[in-house]
Write an enzyme that holds these catalytic residues in place. Sequence first.
Site, short mmCIF file in Angstrom:
data_model
loop_
_atom_site.label_atom_id
_atom_site.label_comp_id
_atom_site.label_asym_id
_atom_site.label_seq_id
_atom_site.Cartn_x
_atom_site.Cartn_y
_atom_site.Cartn_z
N TYR A 1 0.84 -1.20 0.00
CA TYR A 1 0.00 0.00 0.00
C TYR A 1 0.88 1.26 0.00
O TYR A 1 0.65 2.19 -0.79
CB TYR A 1 -0.93 0.00 1.22
CG TYR A 1 -1.69 1.30 1.36
CD1 TYR A 1 -2.81 1.57 0.58
CD2 TYR A 1 -1.26 2.28 2.26
CE1 TYR A 1 -3.48 2.78 0.70
CE2 TYR A 1 -1.92 3.49 2.38
CZ TYR A 1 -3.03 3.73 1.60
OH TYR A 1 -3.69 4.95 1.70
N ARG B 1 1.70 8.86 12.87
CA ARG B 1 1.34 10.16 13.45
C ARG B 1 -0.16 10.43 13.36
O ARG B 1 -0.76 11.01 14.28
CB ARG B 1 2.11 11.26 12.72
CG ARG B 1 1.87 12.67 13.24
CD ARG B 1 2.29 13.69 12.21
NE ARG B 1 1.46 13.60 11.01
CZ ARG B 1 1.77 14.16 9.85
NH1 ARG B 1 2.89 14.83 9.71
NH2 ARG B 1 0.95 14.05 8.81
N ARG C 1 -10.90 5.14 9.06
CA ARG C 1 -9.88 4.50 8.22
C ARG C 1 -8.87 3.77 9.10
O ARG C 1 -8.60 4.20 10.22
CB ARG C 1 -9.17 5.55 7.36
CG ARG C 1 -10.10 6.26 6.39
CD ARG C 1 -9.39 7.32 5.59
NE ARG C 1 -8.88 8.40 6.42
CZ ARG C 1 -8.35 9.53 5.95
NH1 ARG C 1 -8.25 9.71 4.64
NH2 ARG C 1 -7.91 10.46 6.76
N PHE D 1 15.77 19.22 -1.29
CA PHE D 1 14.41 18.79 -1.56
C PHE D 1 14.17 17.36 -1.06
O PHE D 1 13.11 17.05 -0.50
CB PHE D 1 14.15 18.86 -3.07
CG PHE D 1 12.88 18.19 -3.53
CD1 PHE D 1 11.66 18.80 -3.33
CD2 PHE D 1 12.92 16.95 -4.14
CE1 PHE D 1 10.48 18.18 -3.74
CE2 PHE D 1 11.75 16.32 -4.55
CZ PHE D 1 10.53 16.94 -4.35
#
Length: 441
Positions: free
Chosen positions: A180, A227, A237, A297
């Site tokens: 997933y 978290r 969910r 980044f």
Amino acid sequence: MKASELVYYAFHPSQLRAIIQWKVWHNPLHERNPEKETASLRRCFEFLDMTSRSFSAVIQELCPELCISVSLFYLILRGLDTIEDDMTINFTTKEPLLRGFDMLLDQDGWTFTGSGPNEKDAPLLREFHVVITEFQKIPEEHRVIIKDITKKMGDGMADYAGDEEHNTNGVKTIADYDLYCHYVAGLVGEGLTRLFIASEKANPILLERDYLSNSMGLFLQKTNIIRDFREDLDDGRAFWPKEIWTKYAEKLSDFANPENEEAALNCISEMVLDALRHADDCLFYLAGIKDQSVFNFAAIPQVMAIATLALVFRNKEVFQKNVKITKGEACQLMLETGNLRTVSQIFKKYLRIIHEKNTPKDPNFLRISVACGKVEQWIENVFPTPQDPAVIARLQQMQQTGETPEEAAANRKEMMLLVGAVVVMLVGISSLMVSTSSPLT
């Protein structure tokens, strides 16, 4: 700033200083010039700001060869994710949209107005034609990469959206959990890596070791899933794998009950343990980046993730509310992220926080210690601890104060000069007042 934040920063002045430094003195490596952009491109960057507070700033500081392509890549996947997340769209409508989203990128003027009334990112889909317009202008090599990842992710999302077992009972095994996370985050890492290499900003060996880019995505996604436990629970969910949480409770919602606090803390430690197996891969990946803006980044989200893992580890508040690192700590991390050595030191710092919070009464105690030690050993192999006493003293001062001895001396000098200037000013004002005053008559 809220009163509670003012009180917090009064006791954490280094974080307040970091916020000011980032806001006032931060100089981006690269800056956009909106005056030279088309109206549709400016609108794309507006959507980037609206949909991603976390990534927008670092994306816009990327080198010119990547800034626009990565921005559009993000917006395309955000549009795809918005359709997948929208529970008001029936599966009959949703499935072809998800599986064919890559083809829509070639359809001039395409937009989508079928989002639910509470979908916060619906404006992006309503004006998606601006994304398509700009997408068609980027290099063909970039378009091929973005469309390929969009197709893979759309198919994965459609598979999960049509899986009633998953939708009803959540993720079952750790292998399912990894798959997933691969679809929603690992594929993003793959796409970004291919864009970096196509622009010659990263070592091509990263393509041969594709598990590294996958780990980059999984480390971030798993941290967010840990978290966001309470938020996901309230929304109905479930992303924590049953293979882990059923060791500690009969129902996932049991962890929100204070009576089950110890079981909840043991469970979250195993969730953190699972995420930590990707940590050294992330550092290995960063070693393959050639460009500073690309390094920033890629690295900044990773240091935020390790800091968040240290925060949520055995933290009972995770089961009651959404827990996040402070803005001041985030600014500190962004300022400290400069190269692989500094990122490794940040990882080591937070790994030791996890180690300190670890407890022998936790059934995962030994495995947590081994996982932290494994990452620290990787760091030690790449950046051996110095033996020179002078260097050791220098590092100790930096750990205690956040400053090198030279910086500390310079700061003391600046403070003395400032105090001296204030004294001179006061003396000057006093003298002027005495000279201009006249005796009473």
